[in-house]
Design an enzyme around this catalytic site. Structure first.
Site, PDB file in Angstrom:
ATOM      1  N   SER A   1     -22.185  -0.287 -68.365  1.00  0.00           N
ATOM      2  CA  SER A   1     -21.192  -1.227 -67.852  1.00  0.00           C
ATOM      3  C   SER A   1     -20.746  -2.227 -68.899  1.00  0.00           C
ATOM      4  O   SER A   1     -21.566  -2.921 -69.509  1.00  0.00           O
ATOM      5  CB  SER A   1     -21.787  -2.039 -66.692  1.00  0.00           C
ATOM      6  OG  SER A   1     -22.251  -1.193 -65.695  1.00  0.00           O
TER       7      SER A   1
ATOM      8  N   HIS B   1     -23.442   7.612 -61.671  1.00  0.00           N
ATOM      9  CA  HIS B   1     -24.555   6.929 -61.014  1.00  0.00           C
ATOM     10  C   HIS B   1     -24.920   7.628 -59.720  1.00  0.00           C
ATOM     11  O   HIS B   1     -24.053   8.153 -59.018  1.00  0.00           O
ATOM     12  CB  HIS B   1     -24.184   5.474 -60.690  1.00  0.00           C
ATOM     13  CG  HIS B   1     -23.852   4.653 -61.890  1.00  0.00           C
ATOM     14  ND1 HIS B   1     -22.589   4.597 -62.422  1.00  0.00           N
ATOM     15  CD2 HIS B   1     -24.636   3.852 -62.670  1.00  0.00           C
ATOM     16  CE1 HIS B   1     -22.594   3.791 -63.481  1.00  0.00           C
ATOM     17  NE2 HIS B   1     -23.814   3.338 -63.657  1.00  0.00           N
TER      18      HIS B   1
ATOM     19  N   HIS C   1     -16.133   1.250 -65.610  1.00  0.00           N
ATOM     20  CA  HIS C   1     -16.681   2.454 -66.222  1.00  0.00           C
ATOM     21  C   HIS C   1     -15.538   3.408 -66.493  1.00  0.00           C
ATOM     22  O   HIS C   1     -14.825   3.795 -65.579  1.00  0.00           O
ATOM     23  CB  HIS C   1     -17.661   3.155 -65.284  1.00  0.00           C
ATOM     24  CG  HIS C   1     -18.900   2.373 -65.021  1.00  0.00           C
ATOM     25  ND1 HIS C   1     -20.014   2.465 -65.819  1.00  0.00           N
ATOM     26  CD2 HIS C   1     -19.203   1.490 -64.069  1.00  0.00           C
ATOM     27  CE1 HIS C   1     -20.945   1.652 -65.351  1.00  0.00           C
ATOM     28  NE2 HIS C   1     -20.478   1.046 -64.293  1.00  0.00           N
TER      29      HIS C   1
ATOM     30  N   ALA D   1     -26.461  -2.060 -68.439  1.00  0.00           N
ATOM     31  CA  ALA D   1     -26.490  -3.460 -68.038  1.00  0.00           C
ATOM     32  C   ALA D   1     -27.675  -3.609 -67.086  1.00  0.00           C
ATOM     33  O   ALA D   1     -27.914  -2.727 -66.262  1.00  0.00           O
ATOM     34  CB  ALA D   1     -25.200  -3.819 -67.310  1.00  0.00           C
TER      35      ALA D   1
ATOM     36  N   MET E   1     -29.568   0.275 -62.388  1.00  0.00           N
ATOM     37  CA  MET E   1     -29.253   1.404 -61.501  1.00  0.00           C
ATOM     38  C   MET E   1     -28.919   2.686 -62.269  1.00  0.00           C
ATOM     39  O   MET E   1     -28.169   3.525 -61.771  1.00  0.00           O
ATOM     40  CB  MET E   1     -28.064   1.024 -60.603  1.00  0.00           C
ATOM     41  CG  MET E   1     -28.263  -0.262 -59.802  1.00  0.00           C
ATOM     42  SD  MET E   1     -26.787  -0.714 -58.888  1.00  0.00           S
ATOM     43  CE  MET E   1     -27.216  -2.385 -58.334  1.00  0.00           C
ATOM     44  N   SER E   2     -29.457   2.833 -63.471  1.00  0.00           N
ATOM     45  CA  SER E   2     -29.067   4.012 -64.275  1.00  0.00           C
ATOM     46  C   SER E   2     -30.155   4.387 -65.258  1.00  0.00           C
ATOM     47  O   SER E   2     -31.303   4.004 -65.119  1.00  0.00           O
ATOM     48  CB  SER E   2     -27.773   3.691 -65.035  1.00  0.00           C
ATOM     49  OG  SER E   2     -28.021   2.723 -66.039  1.00  0.00           O
TER      50      SER E   2
ATOM     51  N   ASN F   1     -27.402 -10.579 -66.303  1.00  0.00           N
ATOM     52  CA  ASN F   1     -27.660 -11.625 -65.297  1.00  0.00           C
ATOM     53  C   ASN F   1     -29.165 -11.756 -65.162  1.00  0.00           C
ATOM     54  O   ASN F   1     -29.907 -10.839 -65.525  1.00  0.00           O
ATOM     55  CB  ASN F   1     -27.043 -11.235 -63.942  1.00  0.00           C
ATOM     56  CG  ASN F   1     -27.574  -9.899 -63.439  1.00  0.00           C
ATOM     57  OD1 ASN F   1     -27.199  -8.834 -63.953  1.00  0.00           O
ATOM     58  ND2 ASN F   1     -28.448  -9.946 -62.472  1.00  0.00           N
TER      59      ASN F   1
ATOM     60  N   TYR G   1     -25.762   6.083 -57.110  1.00  0.00           N
ATOM     61  CA  TYR G   1     -25.200   5.332 -55.970  1.00  0.00           C
ATOM     62  C   TYR G   1     -23.762   5.722 -55.645  1.00  0.00           C
ATOM     63  O   TYR G   1     -23.258   5.411 -54.576  1.00  0.00           O
ATOM     64  CB  TYR G   1     -25.313   3.811 -56.178  1.00  0.00           C
ATOM     65  CG  TYR G   1     -24.530   3.241 -57.346  1.00  0.00           C
ATOM     66  CD1 TYR G   1     -23.153   3.126 -57.316  1.00  0.00           C
ATOM     67  CD2 TYR G   1     -25.204   2.799 -58.479  1.00  0.00           C
ATOM     68  CE1 TYR G   1     -22.450   2.595 -58.389  1.00  0.00           C
ATOM     69  CE2 TYR G   1     -24.517   2.271 -59.560  1.00  0.00           C
ATOM     70  CZ  TYR G   1     -23.137   2.171 -59.503  1.00  0.00           C
ATOM     71  OH  TYR G   1     -22.455   1.660 -60.564  1.00  0.00           O
ATOM     72  N   GLU G   2     -23.103   6.406 -56.580  1.00  0.00           N
ATOM     73  CA  GLU G   2     -21.737   6.858 -56.295  1.00  0.00           C
ATOM     74  C   GLU G   2     -21.732   8.027 -55.312  1.00  0.00           C
ATOM     75  O   GLU G   2     -20.670   8.426 -54.828  1.00  0.00           O
ATOM     76  CB  GLU G   2     -21.045   7.282 -57.596  1.00  0.00           C
ATOM     77  CG  GLU G   2     -20.797   6.127 -58.549  1.00  0.00           C
ATOM     78  CD  GLU G   2     -20.254   6.607 -59.886  1.00  0.00           C
ATOM     79  OE1 GLU G   2     -19.032   6.789 -59.997  1.00  0.00           O
ATOM     80  OE2 GLU G   2     -21.063   6.814 -60.811  1.00  0.00           O
TER      81      GLU G   2
ATOM     82  N   HIS H   1     -20.993  -8.154 -59.669  1.00  0.00           N
ATOM     83  CA  HIS H   1     -20.553  -7.142 -60.632  1.00  0.00           C
ATOM     84  C   HIS H   1     -19.682  -7.753 -61.733  1.00  0.00           C
ATOM     85  O   HIS H   1     -19.742  -7.322 -62.882  1.00  0.00           O
ATOM     86  CB  HIS H   1     -19.800  -6.025 -59.900  1.00  0.00           C
ATOM     87  CG  HIS H   1     -19.482  -4.842 -60.776  1.00  0.00           C
ATOM     88  ND1 HIS H   1     -20.439  -4.177 -61.529  1.00  0.00           N
ATOM     89  CD2 HIS H   1     -18.321  -4.201 -61.030  1.00  0.00           C
ATOM     90  CE1 HIS H   1     -19.878  -3.198 -62.206  1.00  0.00           C
ATOM     91  NE2 HIS H   1     -18.597  -3.183 -61.922  1.00  0.00           N
TER      92      HIS H   1
END
Ligand code: HPA
Length: 288
Positions: free
Chosen positions: A31, A84, A62, A114, A215-216, A239, A86-87, A250
């Site tokens: 990201s 990802h 992305h 990220a 998440m990756s 963050n 989550y997609e 995001h």
């Protein structure tokens, strides 16, 4: 997937027909970091939509193409944007590109992402060298190697101990040191997302021994190791993910990526310029 090897070969041949450089090093840009690929000399750009078997990206921030060329003198294949879980893609789909990059000749993978930092004294913009990971979805059964195993790709039970290659880590440390870039190190915990974590979940992540959360990356590293690729990973702390802190969003992830881009670009270039010999020596799939 039906006949995974045939699908990999199909994708490989489509890409190979367009390129003049055989890539040895695969880079995945996370990201906010996609623009690092703009530095590639004489790039061949292959949109994911034109590669059979590649899903399409859906996340803002992305991009979706493969850029092949030379970066800091090294033949690289850069994924500008990744897939990802989550997609809605399966773990096999998420990791299919890594299979194709390996088939194209890549023996090394550097994955960037990220991540939320789990330490109160860390700062947005810090970089963390990933020394190990916790694969929460994988431990819960969402594992890219679940299902029939094709021994031509790698062993049924690959070792993941030592997945982050000691020599590559040393090169990244040396690069950071030369450039005066402070480098944190730690354990990256992957969860599936897409929701950011609750306070209790962040406490759990700390208890489990994680230093950053995202998440990756882990599915790709696991599949790369299955095939014997050397792996390294870098997290940009976009963050702080603290149980008592403000919720993550995001946009701050993207903004932090943009701000840190020159630093990450310099580090990756320096790393690539050192890599030469190491990159050409694949390891056995289950060698730590
Ligand atoms: N949590 C999960 N994934 C992330 C975060 C986070 O705080 N920041 C960037 N990716």
């Amino acid at each position: 997937m039906n006949d995974l090897i045939a699908q990999i070969e199909h994708a490989r041949s489509i890409i190979a027909a367009r390129i003049s450089v055989e890539p040895q090093i695969a880079l995945i840009l996370g990201s906010g970091l996609s623009e690092l690929a703009d530095d590639i000399d004489n790039p061949t750009i292959v949109p994911y939509a034109e590669i059979p078997g590649f899903p399409s990206t859906t996340v803002a921030g992305h991009r979706g193409d493969l850029v092949i060329g030379r970066l800091a003198g090294q033949p690289v294949a850069v994924m500008r944007g990744r897939f990802h879980f989550y997609e809605g893609h399966s773990m096999q789909q998420v990791t299919f590109p890594v299979r194709v990059l390996h088939a194209l000749g890549c023996t090394t993978l550097l994955a960037t992402n990220a991540a939320g930092g789990l330490h109160a004294d860390w700062r947005v913009g810090d970089l963390m060298l990933i020394t190990d990971h916790i694969f929460l979805p994988g431990l819960a059964g969402h594992h890219p190697l679940r299902g029939p195993n094709d021994e031509r790709l790698g062993p049924r039970f690959p070792a993941i101990v030592g997945a982050y290659d000691r020599e590559l880590l040393a090169l990244i440390r040396a690069s950071a040191n030369d450039l005066g870039i402070p480098l944190r190190e730690g354990v990256y915990l992957m969860l599936s997302g897409p929701a950011f974590e609750s306070s209790a979940e962040l406490r759990m992540c700390r208890l489990l021994g994680a230093d950053a959360v995202g998440m990756s990356t882990v599915p790709e590293v696991v599949v790369a190791r299955h095939m014997g690729m050397r792996c390294a990973g870098l997290s940009l702390i976009t963050n702080l993910a603290l149980p008592d802190g403000p919720p993550a969003n995001h946009q701050e992830v993207l903004d932090a990526g943009a701000a840190a881009r020159p630093k990450v670009a310099a580090l990756i270039r320096s790393f690539l310029s050192r890599i030469g010999r190491v990159a050409t020596t694949p390891t056995s799939p289950d060698r730590p």
